[in-house]
Scaffold this active site. Structure first.
Site, short mmCIF file in Angstrom:
data_model
loop_
_atom_site.label_atom_id
_atom_site.label_comp_id
_atom_site.label_asym_id
_atom_site.label_seq_id
_atom_site.Cartn_x
_atom_site.Cartn_y
_atom_site.Cartn_z
N ASN A 23 5.26 -47.02 -15.59
CA ASN A 23 4.47 -48.15 -15.12
C ASN A 23 3.26 -48.37 -16.01
O ASN A 23 3.42 -48.50 -17.23
CB ASN A 23 4.16 -48.08 -13.62
N ASP A 24 2.05 -48.41 -15.49
CA ASP A 24 0.88 -48.93 -16.20
C ASP A 24 0.75 -48.44 -17.65
O ASP A 24 0.79 -47.23 -17.90
CB ASP A 24 -0.40 -48.51 -15.49
N ARG A 68 -10.70 -45.07 -9.13
CA ARG A 68 -9.69 -44.75 -10.13
C ARG A 68 -9.72 -45.77 -11.26
O ARG A 68 -10.54 -46.67 -11.28
CB ARG A 68 -8.29 -44.71 -9.49
N ASP A 69 -8.79 -45.60 -12.21
CA ASP A 69 -8.51 -46.55 -13.29
C ASP A 69 -9.73 -46.82 -14.18
O ASP A 69 -10.18 -47.97 -14.31
CB ASP A 69 -7.99 -47.88 -12.74
N GLN A 98 2.08 -44.57 -17.67
CA GLN A 98 2.46 -43.80 -16.50
C GLN A 98 3.96 -43.51 -16.55
O GLN A 98 4.77 -44.40 -16.86
CB GLN A 98 2.14 -44.59 -15.24
N TRP A 136 11.33 -43.50 -14.98
CA TRP A 136 10.37 -44.51 -14.53
C TRP A 136 9.15 -44.56 -15.44
O TRP A 136 8.62 -43.54 -15.88
CB TRP A 136 9.91 -44.17 -13.11
N GLU A 174 -7.19 -53.31 -9.01
CA GLU A 174 -6.80 -52.17 -9.83
C GLU A 174 -7.06 -52.49 -11.30
O GLU A 174 -7.30 -53.64 -11.68
CB GLU A 174 -5.31 -51.85 -9.66
#
Length: 531
Positions: free
Chosen positions: A88-89, A206-207, A105, A86, A253
């Site tokens: 992601n970002d 976050r982020d 990620q 997997w 986000e």
């Protein structure tokens, strides 16, 4: 969520919302006659306010019908992705020491979301990527069991990674363990971590964005916060102070904030909101003081308005960086999908240049593939001019495969209903319904759509340019030089036929359409998995 011919492991990943808010989930399957196995699971990873970060899985077709050898055909040829599992970002893209770095990620254990680490890749041209060891793992107490999204900033000549954590209580940093290593394979977390924390009453934090220096010599970064992104300031990039809420908006986000290279007085502010990546242009006014936030004044519509989307399709949690050698801003976005029989989920988009739209609209932006993509053109299969399609007809460009770069230019018949476009992944042995249709419609009054989503069309537009990057299980579409983009995953029913597939141009409008088309076959830039 729309899955067409895709085994979608879709983690519904909009920002945390109050548990009382309803979630409307639409499932669209095509063709309707297909047998679909649907399995919905709901879970709440740590730090998500009990919002259902849902694992949603359905299979079309049954994965048992596709051999592992055939499933390997889905792995992309020129899009950044992990060798397996997997992702992601996109996180921390940067140019440093003559190389481009991209982190994202990553779950090292599965092709489902979980156990977040930072994957690391390096390239000299943004197209040929070398896979490096995992850069960041959750090995400190303040990591709260995961390494969530963040950014990279060059601070006094040293690259600094800033990242968030699942419990949303801190932002931490990492620096190269050995600056003499040109690939920056090893990273260490300094003893002074964590470097920033939210007010004690804040639940969402976050982020962190890329940091930037103000004229006062202070560093700024923007993070996710309750009620809207907030700004932090620092004199040394180690000790950060909460400056206040920077913008009021919906749950969000992955903020990004940067000046446009061609006009540094204009700033682009980006947020991931309600499952899409939205942008706003505006002016940034610095305010003095560590505990005083700067002021952003928008010159365009606000977030979620005016169709100001970086991409209208399967695209989320994007991140940009300043490519100094080329004086441009480059964008990556996460494309979430999983093809039946594979051991990986998700890819990053091909890198795109973010620019203010030239000539037509100074308050609009374009995102378009970096021009170096032409270096991947293996050969030109078709370069046809002055072609015509009568209403209700189509034209096939056979055997170009599914690893291609298409540019088509359709002349516009203003005042008449037009419906035209391209079908890609057109298998010569399968129904046309099993191809991916990139559809453009323009009504008699001039209102236009791409894949059913509104797009801008101007009086000065005499033709509609449609560019499509097709890459094994993915298509990225751009109209009018990147004025709008739409990303579609597509897992063909017969992956063993990938190299025999064709392209169709079609006209379903009321009048004839004249067009030109160029189709380049693409080299394989990626390192291909051997497992």
């Amino acid at each position: 969520v729309e899955c067409i011919g895709v085994d979608c492991l879709y983690q519904v990943r909009p920002p945390p919302m109050a548990s009382s808010l309803p979630l409307l989930l639409g499932l669209v399957f095509q063709p309707a006659s297909a047998v679909v196995d649907l399995d919905l699971t709901f879970s709440s990873p740590p730090g998500r306010n009990n919002f259902s970060n849902n694992g949603i899985k359905w299979r079309y077709p049954d994965s048992s019908s596709i051999s592992s050898a055939n499933a390997s055909e889905y792995y992309t040829a020129y899009h950044p992705q992990a060798l397996k599992n997997w992702l992601n970002d996109p996180n921390g893209p940067m140019f440093f020491g003559g190389s481009y770095h991209l982190f994202f990620q990553y779950n090292p254990e599965s092709y489902y979301w979980g156990d977040m680490h930072w994957y690391h890749m390096i390239s000299t041209d943004l197209m040929h990527w070398k896979h490096l060891p995992v850069a960041l793992a959750p090995d400190k107490s303040y990591d709260c069991g995961g390494i969530f999204s963040g950014s990279a900033t060059i601070v006094n000549g040293i690259p600094v990674l800033t990242y968030s954590v699942p419990c949303q209580k801190a932002v931490a940093s990492a620096i190269p363990a050995d600056m003499s290593d040109k690939e920056l394979q090893q990273w260490r977390k300094p003893d002074y971590n964590p470097i920033a924390a939210p007010p004690t009453t804040m639940k969402n934090y976050r982020d962190p964005s890329e940091g930037f220096l103000g004229s006062d010599g202070m560093w700024r970064m923007v993070t996710v916060c309750d009620g809207g992104p907030c700004m932090f300031k620092s004199k040394d990039f180690i000790h950060w102070s909460y400056a206040g809420r920077f913008w009021k908006t919906l749950p969000h986000e992955c903020p990004d904030l940067f000046p446009m290279p061609e006009n540094k007085d204009v700033w682009l502010f980006k947020l991931s909101v309600v499952g899409r990546d939205w942008w706003v242009l505006g002016k940034l006014d610095e305010r003095n003081g560590l505990t005083t936030t700067d002021n952003f004044t928008r010159i365009t519509a606000d977030f979620t308005k005016n169709n100001q989307l970086l991409d209208m399709g399967r695209f989320y949690a994007s991140k940009t960086f300043f490519d100094a050698p080329n004086n441009r801003r480059v964008l990556f976005g996460w494309v979430n999908y999983h093809c039946a029989g594979t051991d990986w989920s998700g890819v990053q988009t091909f890198p795109r240049v973010v620019s203010i739209e030239k000539n037509s609209n100074p308050n609009w932006i374009t995102t378009y593939p970096i021009p170096e993509i032409s270096n991947l053109h293996a050969n030109t299969s078709f370069d046809e001019k002055d072609l015509s399609l009568r209403p209700g007809t189509f034209m096939t460009f056979a055997n170009v495969g599914s690893q291609i770069d298409i540019v088509a230019r359709f002349n516009l018949n203003k005042g008449k209903f037009m419906k035209f476009g391209l079908r890609v992944f057109a298998d010569p042995d399968a129904s046309r319904a099993n191809s991916l249709q990139i559809d453009i419609r323009i009504n008699e009054g001039g209102a236009a759509t791409l894949q059913g989503h509104p797009i801008n069309i101007y009086e000065s537009d005499e033709a509609m340019e449609l560019r499509v990057l097709v890459d094994r299980s993915l298509a990225e579409s751009f109209v009018q030089g990147g004025r709008h983009a739409f990303t579609n995953p597509f897992c063909a029913l017969e992956p063993q036929d990938m190299d025999r597939m064709g392209v169709e141009a079609y006209n379903d409008g009321v009048a004839g359409v004249d067009f030109d088309i160029t189709i380049h076959q693409m080299q394989t830039a990626n390192v291909m998995p051997t497992h």
